[in-house]
Design an enzyme around this catalytic site. Structure first.
Site: not given
Length: 292
Positions: A161, A165
């Site tokens: 993640y 991001k």
């Protein structure tokens, strides 16, 4: 009239949470919104909510983490409204695990949905705006991406993640540079809000009755609506942390210090000058975020 009257917008992952709030806010400002979500029931519920409030909305269940799905939702906007003005990339998932425990599928799924999902829609929207500009028109496109403080600071247990991001934050700057001459701005928000992805972490932080709910996803939406409008036409390549009633303008990687030598470095010289290099900072792990 709202600030987005007559404009067409796509919000990916808008069947719930932050995306839903963003779709509602854009519609309230006058935009015709395509509510994109792979969950058809949720997307239809949000579209119905927009229409009940007097707005204009339609549903897309395309998987925007594929080139074909991203192209289809952009073509839907052009087919239904004859134009595309705003793209809000919000769709995302979580598959948290420590790096040494993560499965290949958990890595691939998160990178695909977040990073490729942003790149794919931006590819087709950018190509459309470029074609319009080359045809002599003056588009005023807006892309608002969704990054995360996990990607800005690196949160343990989220290597997939955080990597996606962080890539989105870098992508935002690249797209801003590439699309500037075509009248397109590209910005990113890192929202803090109560969603399905954060409900475990935020358990017990429900607001007291009658008090401002700092974690309400609706707190994020006005910033997105502002970035989508004409007033933000000079704002591009920026990353904002959005939380409650606070808007933090972030500044990414910057030069911290420099040491120089004659010719090529030696290990001995680096060892001797380590203290000089880290004169004003710790050589250990960086801070988790501002204020920490």
């Amino acid at each position: 009239m709202g600030s987005l009257e007559g404009k067409s917008a796509i919000v990916t992952g808008s069947g719930r949470g932050i995306g839903r709030a963003e779709a509602l806010a854009l519609a309230a400002e006058g935009a015709a919104v395509i509510v994109n979500d792979v969950d058809a029931d949720q997307a239809e519920a949000v579209a119905a909510e927009i229409e009940a409030a007097g707005g204009q909305a339609s549903v897309s269940t395309e998987d925007v983490s594929t080139w074909a799905g991203a192209e289809a939702v952009v073509e839907q906007a052009l087919g239904e409204h004859g134009r595309l003005d705003v793209l809000v990339n919000n769709a995302g998932i979580l598959r948290d695990a420590m790096s040494f425990s993560m499965t290949e599928a958990d890595w691939d799924d998160v990178i695909r949905v977040h990073l490729k999902g942003h790149a794919a829609t931006s590819h087709f929207a950018g190509a459309h705006w470029r074609a319009r500009a080359k045809a002599g028109e003056q588009p005023s496109g807006r892309i608002i991406n969704t990054t995360s403080e996990s990607g800005l600071y690196g949160l343990a247990g989220q290597v997939n993640y955080a990597t996606a991001k962080a890539g989105i934050a870098a992508m935002t700057i690249v797209l801003g540079r590439e699309l500037r001459k075509y009248g397109v701005t590209v910005n990113a928000i890192a929202p803090r809000a109560r969603t399905r992805m954060t409900e475990t972490v935020l358990a017990g932080l429900e607001p007291e009755e009658g008090r401002f709910d700092e974690w309400d996803p609706a707190n994020i939406a006005p910033v997105v609506a502002w970035l989508a409008g004409d007033d933000a036409a000079d704002v591009s390549g920026q990353v904002f942390v959005v939380f409650a009633n606070r808007l933090h303008l972030m500044d990414g990687w910057d030069l911290a210090n420099t040491i120089e030598t004659e010719g090529r470095w030696t290990v001995g010289e680096l060892r001797a000058r380590k203290t000089e290099l880290f004169a004003d900072r710790s050589p250990g792990l960086p801070r988790m975020g501002f204020g920490s």
